[in-house]
Design a protein around this motif. Structure first.
Motif, PDB file in Angstrom:
ATOM      1  N   VAL A 113      35.291 -36.158 -77.583  1.00 23.33           N
ATOM      2  CA  VAL A 113      34.819 -36.099 -76.188  1.00 23.33           C
ATOM      3  C   VAL A 113      33.918 -34.878 -75.986  1.00 23.33           C
ATOM      4  O   VAL A 113      32.860 -34.973 -75.360  1.00 23.33           O
ATOM      5  CB  VAL A 113      36.020 -36.068 -75.208  1.00 23.33           C
ATOM      6  CG1 VAL A 113      35.584 -35.615 -73.815  1.00 23.33           C
ATOM      7  CG2 VAL A 113      36.665 -37.442 -75.131  1.00 23.33           C
ATOM      8  N   MET A 114      34.340 -33.742 -76.533  1.00 22.94           N
ATOM      9  CA  MET A 114      33.533 -32.535 -76.349  1.00 22.94           C
ATOM     10  C   MET A 114      32.175 -32.684 -77.020  1.00 22.94           C
ATOM     11  O   MET A 114      31.168 -32.208 -76.514  1.00 22.94           O
ATOM     12  CB  MET A 114      34.315 -31.318 -76.880  1.00 22.94           C
ATOM     13  CG  MET A 114      33.869 -29.998 -76.303  1.00 22.94           C
ATOM     14  SD  MET A 114      33.611 -29.968 -74.502  1.00 22.94           S
ATOM     15  CE  MET A 114      35.224 -29.490 -73.900  1.00 22.94           C
ATOM     16  N   LYS A 115      32.154 -33.395 -78.151  1.00 28.65           N
ATOM     17  CA  LYS A 115      30.886 -33.600 -78.860  1.00 28.65           C
ATOM     18  C   LYS A 115      29.900 -34.391 -77.975  1.00 28.65           C
ATOM     19  O   LYS A 115      28.732 -34.015 -77.831  1.00 28.65           O
ATOM     20  CB  LYS A 115      31.157 -34.354 -80.169  1.00 28.65           C
ATOM     21  CG  LYS A 115      29.971 -34.431 -81.075  1.00 28.65           C
ATOM     22  CD  LYS A 115      30.341 -35.035 -82.424  1.00 28.65           C
ATOM     23  CE  LYS A 115      29.082 -35.519 -83.128  1.00 28.65           C
ATOM     24  NZ  LYS A 115      29.322 -36.703 -83.950  1.00 28.65           N
TER      25      LYS A 115
ATOM     26  N   THR B 289      33.342 -42.445 -62.995  1.00 27.51           N
ATOM     27  CA  THR B 289      34.376 -41.419 -63.143  1.00 27.51           C
ATOM     28  C   THR B 289      35.316 -41.657 -64.322  1.00 27.51           C
ATOM     29  O   THR B 289      36.273 -40.893 -64.492  1.00 27.51           O
ATOM     30  CB  THR B 289      35.239 -41.312 -61.856  1.00 27.51           C
ATOM     31  OG1 THR B 289      35.860 -42.588 -61.605  1.00 27.51           O
ATOM     32  CG2 THR B 289      34.415 -40.893 -60.671  1.00 27.51           C
ATOM     33  N   HIS B 290      35.064 -42.694 -65.127  1.00 29.65           N
ATOM     34  CA  HIS B 290      35.980 -42.941 -66.255  1.00 29.65           C
ATOM     35  C   HIS B 290      35.304 -43.822 -67.296  1.00 29.65           C
ATOM     36  O   HIS B 290      35.156 -45.028 -67.083  1.00 29.65           O
ATOM     37  CB  HIS B 290      37.251 -43.624 -65.730  1.00 29.65           C
ATOM     38  CG  HIS B 290      38.405 -43.562 -66.679  1.00 29.65           C
ATOM     39  ND1 HIS B 290      39.542 -42.844 -66.416  1.00 29.65           N
ATOM     40  CD2 HIS B 290      38.605 -44.134 -67.903  1.00 29.65           C
ATOM     41  CE1 HIS B 290      40.400 -42.978 -67.418  1.00 29.65           C
ATOM     42  NE2 HIS B 290      39.854 -43.758 -68.331  1.00 29.65           N
ATOM     43  N   ALA B 291      34.900 -43.218 -68.412  1.00 25.86           N
ATOM     44  CA  ALA B 291      34.272 -43.992 -69.489  1.00 25.86           C
ATOM     45  C   ALA B 291      34.549 -43.319 -70.824  1.00 25.86           C
ATOM     46  O   ALA B 291      34.298 -42.129 -70.978  1.00 25.86           O
ATOM     47  CB  ALA B 291      32.765 -44.101 -69.260  1.00 25.86           C
ATOM     48  N   HIS B 292      35.046 -44.116 -71.776  1.00 29.04           N
ATOM     49  CA  HIS B 292      35.365 -43.567 -73.101  1.00 29.04           C
ATOM     50  C   HIS B 292      34.122 -43.645 -73.984  1.00 29.04           C
ATOM     51  O   HIS B 292      34.095 -44.376 -74.969  1.00 29.04           O
ATOM     52  CB  HIS B 292      36.522 -44.348 -73.714  1.00 29.04           C
ATOM     53  CG  HIS B 292      37.787 -44.275 -72.919  1.00 29.04           C
ATOM     54  ND1 HIS B 292      38.710 -43.280 -73.100  1.00 29.04           N
ATOM     55  CD2 HIS B 292      38.255 -45.040 -71.902  1.00 29.04           C
ATOM     56  CE1 HIS B 292      39.726 -43.454 -72.245  1.00 29.04           C
ATOM     57  NE2 HIS B 292      39.459 -44.515 -71.495  1.00 29.04           N
ATOM     58  N   LEU B 293      33.110 -42.863 -73.611  1.00 27.61           N
ATOM     59  CA  LEU B 293      31.847 -42.940 -74.349  1.00 27.61           C
ATOM     60  C   LEU B 293      31.919 -42.293 -75.727  1.00 27.61           C
ATOM     61  O   LEU B 293      30.979 -42.382 -76.508  1.00 27.61           O
ATOM     62  CB  LEU B 293      30.717 -42.292 -73.529  1.00 27.61           C
ATOM     63  CG  LEU B 293      30.360 -42.982 -72.210  1.00 27.61           C
ATOM     64  CD1 LEU B 293      29.105 -42.361 -71.610  1.00 27.61           C
ATOM     65  CD2 LEU B 293      30.168 -44.487 -72.390  1.00 27.61           C
ATOM     66  N   ASP B 294      33.043 -41.622 -76.014  1.00 27.96           N
ATOM     67  CA  ASP B 294      33.209 -41.057 -77.360  1.00 27.96           C
ATOM     68  C   ASP B 294      33.729 -42.109 -78.346  1.00 27.96           C
ATOM     69  O   ASP B 294      33.868 -41.818 -79.524  1.00 27.96           O
ATOM     70  CB  ASP B 294      34.200 -39.882 -77.321  1.00 27.96           C
ATOM     71  CG  ASP B 294      35.595 -40.337 -76.894  1.00 27.96           C
ATOM     72  OD1 ASP B 294      35.694 -41.093 -75.892  1.00 27.96           O
ATOM     73  OD2 ASP B 294      36.581 -39.971 -77.562  1.00 27.96           O
ATOM     74  N   GLY B 295      33.997 -43.308 -77.872  1.00 24.39           N
ATOM     75  CA  GLY B 295      34.586 -44.343 -78.733  1.00 24.39           C
ATOM     76  C   GLY B 295      33.620 -44.803 -79.816  1.00 24.39           C
ATOM     77  O   GLY B 295      32.396 -44.693 -79.674  1.00 24.39           O
TER      78      GLY B 295
END
Ligand SMILES: [Zn+2]
Length: 274
Positions: free
Chosen positions: A51-53, A10-16
């Protein structure tokens, strides 16, 4: 592990930028380990786009959230919030029935760990986002560090109207857990810290928190679980949190998955096998 078990990070900054060279592999390892969905929070103006990407590249697997993270609250916080509000309104209109619709407000919250320089602004920005949560009927993804009293105080006037949410990256004691859980539509987000040798969560959680109030998370790229502690975290490691909770609650892994998936569905309306 049984292939049929799926669960949600439920929480991951995969756009990093940590994932810029191998995101497809990160996603495919997550799927192999049983992750059925990942929630990705935008935290500032720049990450509205990034994030949207990521979510566009993995629709129905990566789901977007949007909020102003407390450490990102600076002099320009009001402008950033107004851009975010616009982004919400556009999104709810354009993506109303799509997997790219924002599923939560966040991450937002309060963080007085490093500094209280923007304390007043953090409080105002958080309160604004509580109002959005009610206006848009979207749950909150809340970051709270060294600020529990202040947080509960700001939330108090809104508790009856708030649709619910998650206190993410919970690492507190039984008393702190109980105080958060008094807000009855809220869950605690439990991540890699629960696997650390020094962590008291394995005793405190079963003593104070029913599984019906827990969701799984990684907080990637931070907080990697044992045995990956200190390395870049990724969603696949959510399985280590699942295993740890199964052991400490003395239930099967599939039971932890089923219950936490129900919690996720109740809060966010997203299924693990989306
Ligand atoms: Zn975060």
């Amino acid at each position: 592990m049984d292939n049929k078990i799926t669960f949600v990070d439920t929480h991951a900054h995969l756009d990093g930028e940590e994932y810029q060279n191998d995101l497809p592999e990160v996603i495919s390892r997550a799927k192999q380990s049983g992750v059925g969905a990942v929630f990705v929070p935008a935290i500032n103006r720049e990450s509205i786009v990034t994030v949207m990407k990521v979510c566009r590249q993995h629709p129905g697997f990566c789901f977007p959230m949007l909020g102003l993270q407390p450490e990102e609250v600076k002099e320009d916080w009001q402008e950033v919030l107004s851009d975010m509000k616009q982004a919400f309104e556009d999104n709810l209109c354009k993506e109303a029935d799509s997997p790219l619709k924002y599923i939560a407000i966040g991450e937002c919250g309060l963080d007085f760990y490093w500094s209280r320089q923007f304390e007043k602004e953090q409080l105002q920005a958080f309160e604004k986002q509580l109002e959005w949560s009610i206006e848009f009927q979207l749950p909150l993804m809340i970051h709270c560090r060294k600020a529990q009293n202040e947080m509960l105080h700001v939330m108090q006037p809104y508790v009856n109207e708030l649709p619910g949410g998650v206190f993410h990256c919970f690492t507190g004691n039984q008393k702190e857990a109980e105080r958060f859980l008094q807000l009855d539509r809220f869950c605690l987000g439990i991540g890699g810290v629960s696997t650390f040798k020094s962590s008291h969560l394995r005793e405190d959680l079963p003593a104070a928190v029913p599984l019906q109030r827990i969701v799984l998370e990684t907080d990637s790229p931070y907080m990697a679980s044992v045995p990956f502690r200190g390395k870049r975290n990724e969603s696949a490691f959510a399985v280590e949190v699942l295993k740890t909770l199964a052991q400490s609650y003395n239930v099967s892994e599939s039971e932890v998955a089923t219950i936490t998936n129900n919690n996720v569905y109740r809060l966010f309306g997203v299924s693990a096998s989306a």
